[in-house]
Design a protein around this motif. Sequence first.
Motif, PDB file in Angstrom:
ATOM      1  N   HIS A  99       0.778  -1.233   0.000  1.00 26.64           N
ATOM      2  CA  HIS A  99       0.000   0.000   0.000  1.00 26.64           C
ATOM      3  C   HIS A  99       0.815   1.292   0.000  1.00 26.64           C
ATOM      4  O   HIS A  99       0.344   2.300  -0.535  1.00 26.64           O
ATOM      5  CB  HIS A  99      -0.929   0.038   1.227  1.00 26.64           C
ATOM      6  N   CYS A 100       1.985   1.280   0.615  1.00 33.83           N
ATOM      7  CA  CYS A 100       2.636   2.555   0.932  1.00 33.83           C
ATOM      8  C   CYS A 100       3.999   2.790   0.284  1.00 33.83           C
ATOM      9  O   CYS A 100       4.363   3.943   0.038  1.00 33.83           O
ATOM     10  CB  CYS A 100       2.791   2.677   2.449  1.00 33.83           C
ATOM     11  N   ASN A 101       4.756   1.741   0.030  1.00 32.44           N
ATOM     12  CA  ASN A 101       6.113   1.934  -0.474  1.00 32.44           C
ATOM     13  C   ASN A 101       6.140   2.561  -1.866  1.00 32.44           C
ATOM     14  O   ASN A 101       6.999   3.389  -2.156  1.00 32.44           O
ATOM     15  CB  ASN A 101       6.892   0.629  -0.452  1.00 32.44           C
ATOM     16  N   GLY A 102       5.203   2.172  -2.734  1.00 33.93           N
ATOM     17  CA  GLY A 102       5.151   2.744  -4.082  1.00 33.93           C
ATOM     18  C   GLY A 102       4.924   4.247  -4.077  1.00 33.93           C
ATOM     19  O   GLY A 102       5.707   4.997  -4.689  1.00 33.93           O
ATOM     20  N   PRO A 103       3.883   4.721  -3.389  1.00 38.72           N
ATOM     21  CA  PRO A 103       3.672   6.167  -3.328  1.00 38.72           C
ATOM     22  C   PRO A 103       4.846   6.908  -2.673  1.00 38.72           C
ATOM     23  O   PRO A 103       5.203   8.008  -3.099  1.00 38.72           O
ATOM     24  CB  PRO A 103       2.396   6.314  -2.481  1.00 38.72           C
ATOM     25  N   PHE A 104       5.464   6.280  -1.650  1.00 36.84           N
ATOM     26  CA  PHE A 104       6.618   6.918  -1.031  1.00 36.84           C
ATOM     27  C   PHE A 104       7.752   7.055  -2.036  1.00 36.84           C
ATOM     28  O   PHE A 104       8.372   8.124  -2.156  1.00 36.84           O
ATOM     29  CB  PHE A 104       7.108   6.137   0.201  1.00 36.84           C
ATOM     30  N   SER A 105       8.051   5.976  -2.760  1.00 37.22           N
ATOM     31  CA  SER A 105       9.147   6.008  -3.739  1.00 37.22           C
ATOM     32  C   SER A 105       8.892   7.048  -4.826  1.00 37.22           C
ATOM     33  O   SER A 105       9.818   7.739  -5.257  1.00 37.22           O
ATOM     34  CB  SER A 105       9.337   4.632  -4.369  1.00 37.22           C
ATOM     35  N   ALA A 106       7.636   7.165  -5.261  1.00 38.82           N
ATOM     36  CA  ALA A 106       7.289   8.165  -6.268  1.00 38.82           C
ATOM     37  C   ALA A 106       7.514   9.589  -5.747  1.00 38.82           C
ATOM     38  O   ALA A 106       7.977  10.464  -6.476  1.00 38.82           O
ATOM     39  CB  ALA A 106       5.846   7.992  -6.713  1.00 38.82           C
ATOM     40  N   CYS A 107       7.211   9.798  -4.493  1.00 31.34           N
ATOM     41  CA  CYS A 107       7.375  11.104  -3.873  1.00 31.34           C
ATOM     42  C   CYS A 107       8.844  11.403  -3.576  1.00 31.34           C
ATOM     43  O   CYS A 107       9.364  12.450  -3.944  1.00 31.34           O
ATOM     44  CB  CYS A 107       6.559  11.151  -2.572  1.00 31.34           C
ATOM     45  N   ALA A 108       9.501  10.461  -2.935  1.00 28.99           N
ATOM     46  CA  ALA A 108      10.860  10.683  -2.437  1.00 28.99           C
ATOM     47  C   ALA A 108      11.935  10.489  -3.496  1.00 28.99           C
ATOM     48  O   ALA A 108      13.040  11.039  -3.369  1.00 28.99           O
ATOM     49  CB  ALA A 108      11.134   9.740  -1.266  1.00 28.99           C
TER      50      ALA A 108
END
Length: 146
Positions: A132-141
């Motif tokens: 749920h969370c690692n993909g959006p984090f990687s896209a942001c960071a």
Amino acid sequence: MARICSVTLFVCFAAAAASQEAGNATDATQAKASLRGAADATLSSAGTTDGACVGQFGWKHDFSQGLLSCGMRTGGAMPAAGQCMKNLQGVSESCGTCLGDLILCGRDHCVKECCYGSCPTSSMCRDCNQAHCNGPFSACAGESPP
């Protein structure tokens, strides 16, 4: 803890709504416009943080402990979680926002799988965050979580 936060936020919003009803209609209109503006600003800034943590040192230091600490301190609420991570890890505002959004995502999607903060390294917790969370984090960071 998430339920307590939700109840607290509901009570605060309910009290604010009751206060506005008792007050001037113009104040209520201005408050609604202000909330819409804040939501629009948040949504529009979401796309501007791509690569926010690239080249920044410190954001990976004690990563899991930092996320847990700031998550517990802020109830996983943004922007407080992002500010906490910014200060704790010594990173930019935009990188702190990505880290705070990761905390918020974990709270919203994985709190049960992570035993309400008591088993953040369990396979269930890691699997949930990966899903749920690692993909959006990687896209942001612009970086993957360590």
